[in-house]
Motif scaffolding. Structure first.
Motif, PDB file in Angstrom:
ATOM      1  N   TYR A   3       8.262  -1.859   6.623  1.00  0.00           N
ATOM      2  CA  TYR A   3       8.672  -0.907   5.594  1.00  0.00           C
ATOM      3  C   TYR A   3       9.256  -1.576   4.350  1.00  0.00           C
ATOM      4  O   TYR A   3       8.925  -1.182   3.224  1.00  0.00           O
ATOM      5  N   PRO A   4      10.143  -2.584   4.470  1.00  0.00           N
ATOM      6  CA  PRO A   4      10.627  -3.243   3.250  1.00  0.00           C
ATOM      7  C   PRO A   4       9.498  -3.878   2.438  1.00  0.00           C
ATOM      8  O   PRO A   4       9.546  -3.874   1.205  1.00  0.00           O
ATOM      9  N   ALA A   7       7.826  -1.194   0.494  1.00  0.00           N
ATOM     10  CA  ALA A   7       8.666  -0.821  -0.643  1.00  0.00           C
ATOM     11  C   ALA A   7       8.566  -1.839  -1.764  1.00  0.00           C
ATOM     12  O   ALA A   7       8.516  -1.481  -2.955  1.00  0.00           O
ATOM     13  N   GLU A   8       8.531  -3.132  -1.411  1.00  0.00           N
ATOM     14  CA  GLU A   8       8.413  -4.174  -2.437  1.00  0.00           C
ATOM     15  C   GLU A   8       7.061  -4.074  -3.155  1.00  0.00           C
ATOM     16  O   GLU A   8       6.972  -4.234  -4.377  1.00  0.00           O
ATOM     17  N   VAL A  16       1.535   3.234  -2.124  1.00  0.00           N
ATOM     18  CA  VAL A  16       1.986   3.272  -0.737  1.00  0.00           C
ATOM     19  C   VAL A  16       0.811   3.523   0.202  1.00  0.00           C
ATOM     20  O   VAL A  16       0.721   2.944   1.292  1.00  0.00           O
ATOM     21  N   TYR A  30       7.497   5.937   7.060  1.00  0.00           N
ATOM     22  CA  TYR A  30       7.947   5.096   5.949  1.00  0.00           C
ATOM     23  C   TYR A  30       8.810   5.893   4.987  1.00  0.00           C
ATOM     24  O   TYR A  30       9.856   5.417   4.536  1.00  0.00           O
ATOM     25  N   TYR A  31       8.392   7.136   4.668  1.00  0.00           N
ATOM     26  CA  TYR A  31       9.180   7.960   3.754  1.00  0.00           C
ATOM     27  C   TYR A  31      10.512   8.349   4.384  1.00  0.00           C
ATOM     28  O   TYR A  31      11.533   8.452   3.695  1.00  0.00           O
ATOM     29  N   ARG A  34      12.624   5.330   3.914  1.00  0.00           N
ATOM     30  CA  ARG A  34      13.028   5.150   2.520  1.00  0.00           C
ATOM     31  C   ARG A  34      14.146   6.108   2.144  1.00  0.00           C
ATOM     32  O   ARG A  34      15.066   5.755   1.397  1.00  0.00           O
ATOM     33  N   PRO A  37      17.568   4.648   4.722  1.00  0.00           N
ATOM     34  CA  PRO A  37      17.380   3.237   5.109  1.00  0.00           C
ATOM     35  C   PRO A  37      18.402   2.808   6.166  1.00  0.00           C
ATOM     36  O   PRO A  37      19.439   3.444   6.354  1.00  0.00           O
TER      37      PRO A  37
END
Length: 292
Positions: A3-4, A7-8, A16, A30-31, A34, A37
C-alpha cells in the motif's frame, strides 16, 4: 507493504488502478488503508512482538521477563508488563510452564535418537561426549546452573558453562567452549537427556554447524546418562555439599578450581588404569610424540 508503494506511485502520477493491477493488491482495502493508515503505535507493537518472538524461537523456555531482556538487547525497550501482555496475546510464554506433565500425559518425543544405548565407551578422543546440567542454591543470590561436557575416552571435562539462568544458551556456550578447547569434533556424538535446553533449536543448529551427532536418552531414565550422573555425584560430594555458598561468584570459582585442579590432575580413576584424565591423555600422546 504494498500500500505505501501504491501511494508513492499515485503521488508521482501513476493511477491507483494501474498500480493495483500490476502489484496485485485489491483497490478497496487500499482506500481503507489510505483513510485509516497504520499508527506509529501499531508499528512499534509489531517490532516489539517480532523481537519477543525471536527470543522465544531461540529458546522456548524463556519467560516473558527474559524475552523482554533479549528484546531490549535487540534495541526494543518495553516494560515487563507490556512484554507479558504481548507474549500472552502471541502465545510465546515459557514452554516450561506448559510442559508439566500430569497423569496420562506423554513426554515430548526426543529430538535425536539414542546412539549410545548405555554403552559409555570410546576408543579415541572426540568420539563420544556426554552432557548434562546441574544446579545449586546460594544463600543470598539464588541458584547457579552448570552445564558440563565430558569426553568418555578420558573422562575429561572438555567444556563447561556456568550461569544464573538455565536456558539453551547455557548448553550452547558449553558446547562452544568444548569445541574451542578441542577441535576436530566432526562425527562426534553428544549424548544428553531430554531437557529443553538440549532440545532447543539453538542447540540443534550448533551441532549441525560442527557436524556433530546429537543423541538423547529416555525420560526419567537416569541410567541412560549414568556416566555423566556419576560426575555430578563427585561434584556434589566434593564441592557443593561441603559448605553453604553465599554468592554465585564464590560457588562458580570453587567449581572451576575443583574441576581443573582436583578432578583433572589429582583424582586417579580406576577406569583409567589408576591415572588422572590429564595423565591418561598424556600417556596416549607419548607414542605419537616419539614417532614424530
Amino acid at each position: 507493504m504494498t500500500y505505501p508503494l501504491v501511494a508513492e506511485l499515485a503521488a508521482t502520477g501513476v493511477p491507483v488502478t494501474v498500480s493495483c493491477r500490476v502489484l496485485k493488491p485489491a483497490r478497496q482495502p487500499y482506500y481503507w488503508w489510505r483513510n485509516e493508515p497504520i499508527l506509529d503505535a501499531d508499528v512499534l507493537r509489531a517490532y516489539r512482538l517480532n523481537a519477543l518472538h525471536d527470543a522465544h524461537h531461540d529458546d522456548p523456555t524463556f519467560g516473558y521477563r527474559y524475552q523482554a531482556d533479549e528484546a531490549r538487547r535487540a534495541g526494543w525497550r518495553m516494560s515487563r508488563r507490556a512484554a507479558w501482555k504481548l507474549c500472552s496475546q502471541a502465545g510465546t510464554l515459557s514452554s516450561a510452564q506448559r510442559r508439566r506433565r500430569g497423569k496420562g500425559q506423554k513426554a515430548r518425543p526426543p529430538v535425536f535418537d539414542d546412539h549410545v544405548q548405555r554403552i559409555f565407551r570410546a576408543d579415541a578422543p572426540n568420539r563420544l561426549r556426554l552432557t548434562d546440567i546441574t544446579e545449586h542454591r546460594t544463600t543470598t543470590e539464588g541458584k547457579l546452573y552448570c552445564c558440563a561436557i565430558k569426553d568418555v575416552f578420558s573422562n575429561r571435562i572438555v567444556g563447561c558453562s556456568i550461569s544464573d539462568r538455565v536456558t539453551a544458551k547455557l548448553a550452547v556456550d558449553a558446547l562452544r567452549n568444548a569445541v574451542a578447547r578441542r577441535g576436530e569434533v566432526a562425527g562426534c556424538i553428544l549424548h544428553a537427556d531430554r531437557g529443553s535446553q538440549f532440545r532447543s533449536g539453538a542447540m540443534a543448529r550448533e551441532l549441525r554447524h560442527h557436524d556433530m551427532v546429537g543423541s538423547m536418552g529416555r525420560v526419567d531414565a537416569a541410567g541412560d546418562n549414568a556416566a555423566m550422573e556419576s560426575f555430578w555425584l563427585l561434584l556434589q560430594t566434593n564441592v557443593l555439599n561441603q559448605q553453604r555458598w553465599t554468592t554465585r561468584q564464590e560457588l562458580r570459582l570453587s567449581i572451576v578450581v575443583w574441576i581443573e585442579r582436583k578432578y583433572h590432575r589429582q583424582r586417579a580413576q580406576d577406569t583409567l588404569g589408576g591415572l588422572t584424565p590429564i595423565e591418561f591423555e598424556a600417556k596416549l600422546t607419548e607414542p605419537l610424540t616419539l614417532a614424530a
